[in-house]
Design a protein around this motif. Structure first.
Motif, short mmCIF file in Angstrom:
data_model
loop_
_atom_site.label_atom_id
_atom_site.label_comp_id
_atom_site.label_asym_id
_atom_site.label_seq_id
_atom_site.Cartn_x
_atom_site.Cartn_y
_atom_site.Cartn_z
N ILE A 203 -1.48 -7.90 -2.06
CA ILE A 203 -1.25 -6.97 -0.96
C ILE A 203 -0.11 -7.43 -0.08
O ILE A 203 0.76 -6.65 0.32
N LEU A 204 -0.09 -8.74 0.24
CA LEU A 204 0.96 -9.27 1.10
C LEU A 204 2.33 -9.14 0.44
O LEU A 204 3.33 -8.86 1.10
N ARG A 205 2.38 -9.37 -0.87
CA ARG A 205 3.64 -9.24 -1.58
C ARG A 205 4.15 -7.79 -1.48
O ARG A 205 5.33 -7.55 -1.22
N SER A 206 3.25 -6.85 -1.66
CA SER A 206 3.63 -5.44 -1.57
C SER A 206 4.04 -5.06 -0.16
O SER A 206 5.02 -4.34 0.05
N SER A 207 3.32 -5.56 0.85
CA SER A 207 3.63 -5.21 2.23
C SER A 207 4.96 -5.82 2.67
O SER A 207 5.71 -5.21 3.44
N MET A 208 5.30 -7.01 2.18
CA MET A 208 6.59 -7.63 2.51
C MET A 208 7.74 -6.82 1.92
O MET A 208 8.79 -6.66 2.55
N GLN A 209 7.55 -6.29 0.74
CA GLN A 209 8.57 -5.44 0.13
C GLN A 209 8.69 -4.13 0.89
O GLN A 209 9.79 -3.58 1.04
N ALA A 210 7.56 -3.65 1.41
CA ALA A 210 7.57 -2.38 2.15
C ALA A 210 8.35 -2.49 3.44
O ALA A 210 8.87 -1.50 3.96
N GLU A 211 8.45 -3.69 4.02
CA GLU A 211 9.18 -3.90 5.27
C GLU A 211 10.65 -3.56 5.14
O GLU A 211 11.33 -3.30 6.13
N LYS A 212 11.18 -3.56 3.91
CA LYS A 212 12.61 -3.37 3.72
C LYS A 212 13.03 -1.91 3.81
O LYS A 212 14.21 -1.61 3.81
N PRO A 217 7.59 5.22 -1.83
CA PRO A 217 6.91 6.25 -2.63
C PRO A 217 5.40 6.16 -2.41
O PRO A 217 4.84 5.07 -2.28
N PHE A 218 4.75 7.32 -2.38
CA PHE A 218 3.32 7.34 -2.15
C PHE A 218 2.55 6.52 -3.19
O PHE A 218 1.53 5.90 -2.88
N GLU A 219 3.04 6.52 -4.42
CA GLU A 219 2.37 5.75 -5.48
C GLU A 219 2.30 4.27 -5.11
O GLU A 219 1.27 3.61 -5.33
N VAL A 225 -3.26 0.30 -1.12
CA VAL A 225 -4.58 0.71 -0.64
C VAL A 225 -5.66 0.35 -1.65
O VAL A 225 -6.75 -0.11 -1.29
N LYS A 226 -5.37 0.53 -2.92
CA LYS A 226 -6.36 0.19 -3.95
C LYS A 226 -6.65 -1.31 -3.95
O LYS A 226 -7.80 -1.73 -4.09
N ASP A 227 -5.60 -2.13 -3.77
CA ASP A 227 -5.81 -3.57 -3.66
C ASP A 227 -6.66 -3.91 -2.44
O ASP A 227 -7.54 -4.77 -2.48
N TYR A 228 -6.35 -3.23 -1.33
CA TYR A 228 -7.09 -3.47 -0.09
C TYR A 228 -8.56 -3.11 -0.26
O TYR A 228 -9.47 -3.85 0.15
N VAL A 264 -7.07 3.78 6.19
CA VAL A 264 -8.23 3.36 5.39
C VAL A 264 -8.93 2.18 6.06
O VAL A 264 -10.16 2.11 6.13
N GLU A 265 -8.14 1.26 6.58
CA GLU A 265 -8.69 0.12 7.30
C GLU A 265 -9.49 0.58 8.51
O GLU A 265 -10.58 0.06 8.80
N ASN A 266 -8.96 1.58 9.22
CA ASN A 266 -9.66 2.15 10.37
C ASN A 266 -10.98 2.78 9.95
O ASN A 266 -12.01 2.66 10.64
N ALA A 267 -10.94 3.48 8.81
CA ALA A 267 -12.15 4.15 8.32
C ALA A 267 -13.26 3.13 8.02
O ALA A 267 -14.44 3.37 8.31
N ILE A 268 -12.87 2.00 7.45
CA ILE A 268 -13.87 0.97 7.12
C ILE A 268 -14.35 0.27 8.39
O ILE A 268 -15.55 0.06 8.59
N LYS A 269 -13.41 -0.06 9.28
CA LYS A 269 -13.77 -0.80 10.49
C LYS A 269 -14.67 0.01 11.41
O LYS A 269 -15.67 -0.49 11.93
N HIS A 270 -14.32 1.28 11.65
CA HIS A 270 -15.06 2.11 12.61
C HIS A 270 -16.14 2.97 11.97
O HIS A 270 -16.98 3.51 12.68
#
Length: 350
Positions: A203-212, A217-219, A225-228, A264-270
């Protein structure tokens, strides 16, 4: 050619303007008199030369006095006063040259020097007033254009800073919650904790790439999200059920990075974590009326902290407004007593 390139736009305008004034005088002389005399040519050349020199000096005075930086009322007073003064000077020098070189027309000799000076001052005032109006309008338009450019640059800078700020909040927020999930597994089930660490690294690897990028893409977002969710299912086990309803045609649509994961994180937390029996998270992606619609449904019920104070809600609203303006929307609502629905609509990228 190199010498011509070094001539400023101001001097090109000066040459073009006074050149046009000379040609207009020649045209009217030819039209009404039927001839161009040597006397007339000398007079018009003197007028053109004096006009070039004195308007350049007038411009220097305007710049020296910072007239363009003053209020509109003061600008008007300065322009009229300077125009009148330079008009008188132009007419005086013009008459002096005519007297020196004996360039008076036959019908002008009967008038006194003062009468000729007053008449030429009036004519010069009209010409120089047009020159000043063009000069003023040009600089006014240029100033407004520069202000608009600076305003757009400032808005763009603020927008970029806001987006970066939101992103910097999202990733630490996600990391801390994920680490808490792993911490809960360390003593209870070490093997599952190791698996969870592997999931987190993906997840962290994907999120670091997303910062750029501002969008991904939604995929790619869906894979994060699936990893999370796989990580969270380690903690909740049978209490967390997941369903996907994804239109494959939406997979290549651009979405803000980490936005869906935050919802999704919000949905699980709350939602899920507040329910002893757990619940279900459903993710829907489809097209509707030229919009890409993302829906996150979860078991639970809205409350004050969920709806108003949650970071996921505020960050989603801010990011959609910054990136899509009024073309995107976000709604969070109860569909019934046991289900909450978060709906994001973004314009379709075709």
């Amino acid at each position: 050619m190199q010498a011509l390139k070094k001539i400023s736009a101001y001097w090109w305008c000066q040459i073009a303007g006074w050149g046009a004034n000379l040609l207009v005088n020649v045209f009217f002389s030819w039209t009404f008199r039927g001839e161009i005399t040597t006397l007339f040519l000398w007079r018009v050349l003197i007028l053109t030369t004096l006009g070039l020199v004195l308007t350049h000096l007038m411009r220097a005075v305007l710049l020296r006095l910072n007239v363009l930086q003053k209020s509109f009322e003061k600008q008007a007073v300065y322009f009229v006063a300077i125009t009148a003064s330079v008009s008188f000077l132009l007419a005086f020098l013009q008459q002096m040259c005519y007297s020196k070189f004996n360039l008076y027309e036959p019908n002008e000799i009967k008038f006194s020097f003062t009468s000729r000076l007053i008449g030429n001052t009036f004519n010069s005032f009209v010409t120089l007033l047009v020159w000043n109006l063009i000069y003023f309008i040009y600089h006014y338009v240029e100033r407004v254009r520069n202000q608009q450019i600076e305003s757009l640059k400032a808005e763009s800078l603020i927008r970029d800073l806001q987006l970066q700020t939101i992103k910097s909040h999202i990733n630490p927020h996600f990391i801390f919650n994920s680490l808490n999930s792993i911490r809960a597994l360390v003593d209870e089930n070490p093997s599952r904790a190791r698996t969870a660490i592997t999931e987190l690294s993906n997840i962290l690897r994907s999120s670091m790439q997303a910062e750029k990028a501002e969008t991904v893409p939604f995929e790619k977002e869906l894979n994060i999200v699936k990893d999370y969710l796989a990580l969270e299912q380690m903690r909740f086990e049978e209490r967390l059920k997941v369903k996907f309803d994804i239109d494959e045609d939406t997979l290549d649509q651009p979405v803000p990075p980490m936005m869906l994961q935050t919802l999704v994180e919000n949905a699980i937390k709350h939602g899920i974590s507040k329910n002893i029996a757990g619940g279900e998270v459903q993710i829907v992606s489809r097209f509707n009326n030229f919009h890409h619609v993302l829906i996150v449904r979860n078991t639970g019920k809205l409350n004050g902290s969920y709806n108003n104070g949650g970071f996921g809600v505020s960050s989603t609203m801010d990011r959609l407004k910054l990136m899509f303006g009024d073309k995107a929307s976000f709604v969070l609502k109860n569909t019934h007593d046991t289900q909450v629905e978060a709906i994001v609509q973004m314009p379709v990228n075709v």
